[in-house]
Write a protein that holds these residues in place. Structure first.
Motif, PDB file in Angstrom:
ATOM      1  N   ILE A  73       0.836  -1.212   0.000  1.00 48.72           N
ATOM      2  CA  ILE A  73       0.000   0.000   0.000  1.00 48.72           C
ATOM      3  C   ILE A  73       0.869   1.259   0.000  1.00 48.72           C
ATOM      4  O   ILE A  73       0.616   2.216  -0.750  1.00 48.72           O
ATOM      5  CB  ILE A  73      -0.948  -0.022   1.209  1.00 48.72           C
ATOM      6  N   LEU A  74       1.916   1.251   0.840  1.00 48.23           N
ATOM      7  CA  LEU A  74       2.777   2.424   0.930  1.00 48.23           C
ATOM      8  C   LEU A  74       3.515   2.674  -0.392  1.00 48.23           C
ATOM      9  O   LEU A  74       3.652   3.825  -0.826  1.00 48.23           O
ATOM     10  CB  LEU A  74       3.782   2.251   2.066  1.00 48.23           C
ATOM     11  N   LEU A  75       4.000   1.622  -1.016  1.00 50.82           N
ATOM     12  CA  LEU A  75       4.728   1.813  -2.274  1.00 50.82           C
ATOM     13  C   LEU A  75       3.826   2.385  -3.355  1.00 50.82           C
ATOM     14  O   LEU A  75       4.253   3.241  -4.147  1.00 50.82           O
ATOM     15  CB  LEU A  75       5.344   0.487  -2.727  1.00 50.82           C
ATOM     16  N   PHE A  76       2.574   1.931  -3.405  1.00 53.78           N
ATOM     17  CA  PHE A  76       1.624   2.549  -4.329  1.00 53.78           C
ATOM     18  C   PHE A  76       1.457   4.031  -4.015  1.00 53.78           C
ATOM     19  O   PHE A  76       1.460   4.889  -4.911  1.00 53.78           O
ATOM     20  CB  PHE A  76       0.271   1.840  -4.258  1.00 53.78           C
ATOM     21  N   ALA A  77       1.308   4.345  -2.733  1.00 53.81           N
ATOM     22  CA  ALA A  77       1.106   5.736  -2.321  1.00 53.81           C
ATOM     23  C   ALA A  77       2.320   6.599  -2.623  1.00 53.81           C
ATOM     24  O   ALA A  77       2.184   7.804  -2.869  1.00 53.81           O
ATOM     25  CB  ALA A  77       0.775   5.783  -0.827  1.00 53.81           C
ATOM     26  N   TRP A  78       3.513   5.996  -2.608  1.00 60.58           N
ATOM     27  CA  TRP A  78       4.743   6.741  -2.859  1.00 60.58           C
ATOM     28  C   TRP A  78       5.101   6.791  -4.339  1.00 60.58           C
ATOM     29  O   TRP A  78       6.196   7.231  -4.709  1.00 60.58           O
ATOM     30  CB  TRP A  78       5.898   6.121  -2.072  1.00 60.58           C
ATOM     31  N   GLY A  79       4.212   6.354  -5.206  1.00 63.36           N
ATOM     32  CA  GLY A  79       4.444   6.455  -6.640  1.00 63.36           C
ATOM     33  C   GLY A  79       5.368   5.405  -7.200  1.00 63.36           C
ATOM     34  O   GLY A  79       6.092   5.675  -8.181  1.00 63.36           O
ATOM     35  N   ALA A  80       5.352   4.200  -6.625  1.00 67.26           N
ATOM     36  CA  ALA A  80       6.186   3.102  -7.130  1.00 67.26           C
ATOM     37  C   ALA A  80       5.304   1.888  -7.391  1.00 67.26           C
ATOM     38  O   ALA A  80       5.425   0.860  -6.730  1.00 67.26           O
ATOM     39  CB  ALA A  80       7.286   2.771  -6.125  1.00 67.26           C
ATOM     40  N   PRO A  81       4.380   1.979  -8.376  1.00 70.29           N
ATOM     41  CA  PRO A  81       3.406   0.896  -8.576  1.00 70.29           C
ATOM     42  C   PRO A  81       4.035  -0.426  -9.009  1.00 70.29           C
ATOM     43  O   PRO A  81       3.542  -1.493  -8.629  1.00 70.29           O
ATOM     44  CB  PRO A  81       2.482   1.451  -9.669  1.00 70.29           C
ATOM     45  N   TRP A  82       5.099  -0.380  -9.819  1.00 73.73           N
ATOM     46  CA  TRP A  82       5.708  -1.630 -10.271  1.00 73.73           C
ATOM     47  C   TRP A  82       6.403  -2.343  -9.121  1.00 73.73           C
ATOM     48  O   TRP A  82       6.343  -3.588  -9.018  1.00 73.73           O
ATOM     49  CB  TRP A  82       6.686  -1.361 -11.405  1.00 73.73           C
ATOM     50  N   HIS A  83       7.056  -1.589  -8.283  1.00 71.19           N
ATOM     51  CA  HIS A  83       7.673  -2.190  -7.098  1.00 71.19           C
ATOM     52  C   HIS A  83       6.602  -2.764  -6.179  1.00 71.19           C
ATOM     53  O   HIS A  83       6.757  -3.860  -5.619  1.00 71.19           O
ATOM     54  CB  HIS A  83       8.498  -1.143  -6.354  1.00 71.19           C
ATOM     55  N   ALA A  84       5.500  -2.019  -6.035  1.00 69.24           N
ATOM     56  CA  ALA A  84       4.405  -2.508  -5.192  1.00 69.24           C
ATOM     57  C   ALA A  84       3.832  -3.812  -5.739  1.00 69.24           C
ATOM     58  O   ALA A  84       3.551  -4.760  -4.990  1.00 69.24           O
ATOM     59  CB  ALA A  84       3.310  -1.448  -5.089  1.00 69.24           C
ATOM     60  N   ALA A  85       3.670  -3.869  -7.060  1.00 69.73           N
ATOM     61  CA  ALA A  85       3.123  -5.075  -7.678  1.00 69.73           C
ATOM     62  C   ALA A  85       4.063  -6.268  -7.486  1.00 69.73           C
ATOM     63  O   ALA A  85       3.612  -7.404  -7.261  1.00 69.73           O
ATOM     64  CB  ALA A  85       2.877  -4.834  -9.159  1.00 69.73           C
ATOM     65  N   LEU A  86       5.361  -6.035  -7.554  1.00 69.12           N
ATOM     66  CA  LEU A  86       6.311  -7.129  -7.369  1.00 69.12           C
ATOM     67  C   LEU A  86       6.298  -7.634  -5.926  1.00 69.12           C
ATOM     68  O   LEU A  86       6.324  -8.850  -5.683  1.00 69.12           O
ATOM     69  CB  LEU A  86       7.717  -6.670  -7.765  1.00 69.12           C
ATOM     70  N   VAL A  87       6.245  -6.719  -4.969  1.00 70.69           N
ATOM     71  CA  VAL A  87       6.141  -7.147  -3.566  1.00 70.69           C
ATOM     72  C   VAL A  87       4.849  -7.932  -3.348  1.00 70.69           C
ATOM     73  O   VAL A  87       4.836  -8.955  -2.644  1.00 70.69           O
ATOM     74  CB  VAL A  87       6.218  -5.934  -2.613  1.00 70.69           C
ATOM     75  N   ALA A  88       3.754  -7.491  -3.970  1.00 69.90           N
ATOM     76  CA  ALA A  88       2.481  -8.203  -3.855  1.00 69.90           C
ATOM     77  C   ALA A  88       2.591  -9.611  -4.449  1.00 69.90           C
ATOM     78  O   ALA A  88       2.054 -10.583  -3.882  1.00 69.90           O
ATOM     79  CB  ALA A  88       1.372  -7.423  -4.546  1.00 69.90           C
ATOM     80  N   ALA A  89       3.291  -9.750  -5.577  1.00 72.64           N
ATOM     81  CA  ALA A  89       3.465 -11.066  -6.196  1.00 72.64           C
ATOM     82  C   ALA A  89       4.298 -11.979  -5.300  1.00 72.64           C
ATOM     83  O   ALA A  89       3.992 -13.175  -5.155  1.00 72.64           O
ATOM     84  CB  ALA A  89       4.117 -10.919  -7.566  1.00 72.64           C
TER      85      ALA A  89
END
Length: 304
Positions: A241-257
């Protein structure tokens, strides 16, 4: 008339630690986690390492072969009676590290760790003092945090993940890291509480007999396993959630995976915690630490 025994032992006990036993006492396999966390701190700072490799290498050595090794030596010394039940071949109960040498090694490594930390700056020294204090409080009476799984695992999670991450960032910035770095370090420290629970399944019998209230002892194997999975997963969900909020959607998606992959592995672990705890500790934890690096790269602006 002689009073000497008719027979003498063919092999005298060692006067000091056997070198191989000393290395076993310091448990190199445990150094990976704080060294990795330190590296994540370095990456998350976003500072270039060119020209600073000696400092980075010194910090990695401080996190693993010094501070972490100190904690392992202290733990083995104060756990020698428990290990005599759970792991009688460990260096101290087996006699390969005789007398009080285990304690002396822990004390010497403490002094050496502080000396190296002092060379790396005041923030690193402060973190090292805190980490070493946790190491001794975890194992040594009268506090002996490890007697209760809630407090002991929290201390280990902080010492293995949060403090090294903070230290790595502080080394590179020569200042207090920013709030995002501290937040990620805290979240991954919290998740490491669950990782520490995984380590306790193998020693349930000895823990019961010696009054150590690890979470598997307190809650039973099934409930402790579910708790470990929840505690590992929840902070990572917050990181996404924080990575999405900080403007890093690809990193957020990888952590989610990576978190989803852990979820698949957790199903086997939860089916038989005693059998699969060590297996999950090796597989699920690998995905966990890859997520740490991904989050660190997000803060540094590196590729997902």
């Amino acid at each position: 008339m002689t009073t000497e025994p008719l027979t003498k032992p063919l092999i005298a006990p060692p006067a000091g630690p056997v070198p191989r036993a000393l290395l076993e006492l310091l448990k190199p396999i445990t150094w990976f986690a704080p060294m990795w966390a330190f590296a994540c701190g370095v990456v998350s700072s976003g500072s270039p390492v060119q020209g600073r490799w000696p400092v980075v290498i010194a910090g990695i050595l401080l996190a693993g072969p010094l501070v972490c090794a100190t904690s392992q030596a202290a733990n083995d010394w104060f756990d020698r009676h428990v290990d005599a039940i759970n792991e009688p071949n460990r260096p101290i109960p087996s006699g390969r590290i005789p007398g009080r040498w285990g304690l002396y090694v822990a004390m010497a490594w403490t002094v050496l760790s502080l000396a190296v930390a002092a060379l790396l700056g005041p923030f690193v020294l402060a973190a090292a003092i805190f980490g070493l204090a946790l190491a001794w409080l975890y194992s040594a009476p009268p506090v002996r945090l490890k007697r209760d799984g809630w407090w002991g695992n929290a201390a280990c999670g902080l010492a293995y993940e949060g403090l090294p991450w903070f230290t790595g960032a502080a080394v590179m910035g020569s200042a207090l890291p920013d709030g995002r770095i501290i937040g990620l370090a805290a979240l991954y420290s919290l998740g490491a509480h669950g990782i520490m629970t995984l380590n306790d399944f193998k020693s349930m019998e000895g823990d019961r007999r010696t009054g150590i209230r690890s979470l598997p002892v307190q809650l039973g194997a099934d409930r402790a396993a579910r708790l470990a999975c929840l505690v590992m997963a929840a902070p990572q969900a917050v990181v996404v959630i924080l990575l999405f909020a900080w403007g890093a959607p690809w990193h957020a998606a990888l952590v989610a995976a990576l978190l989803a992959g852990q979820g698949l592995l957790m199903r086997r672990f939860l089916g038989d915690p005693h059998r699969w705890a060590a297996w999950y500790n090796g597989t699920g934890t690998l995905l966990y630490v890859l997520g740490m690096l991904t989050a660190a790269l997000a803060l540094s602006g590196g590729p997902a």
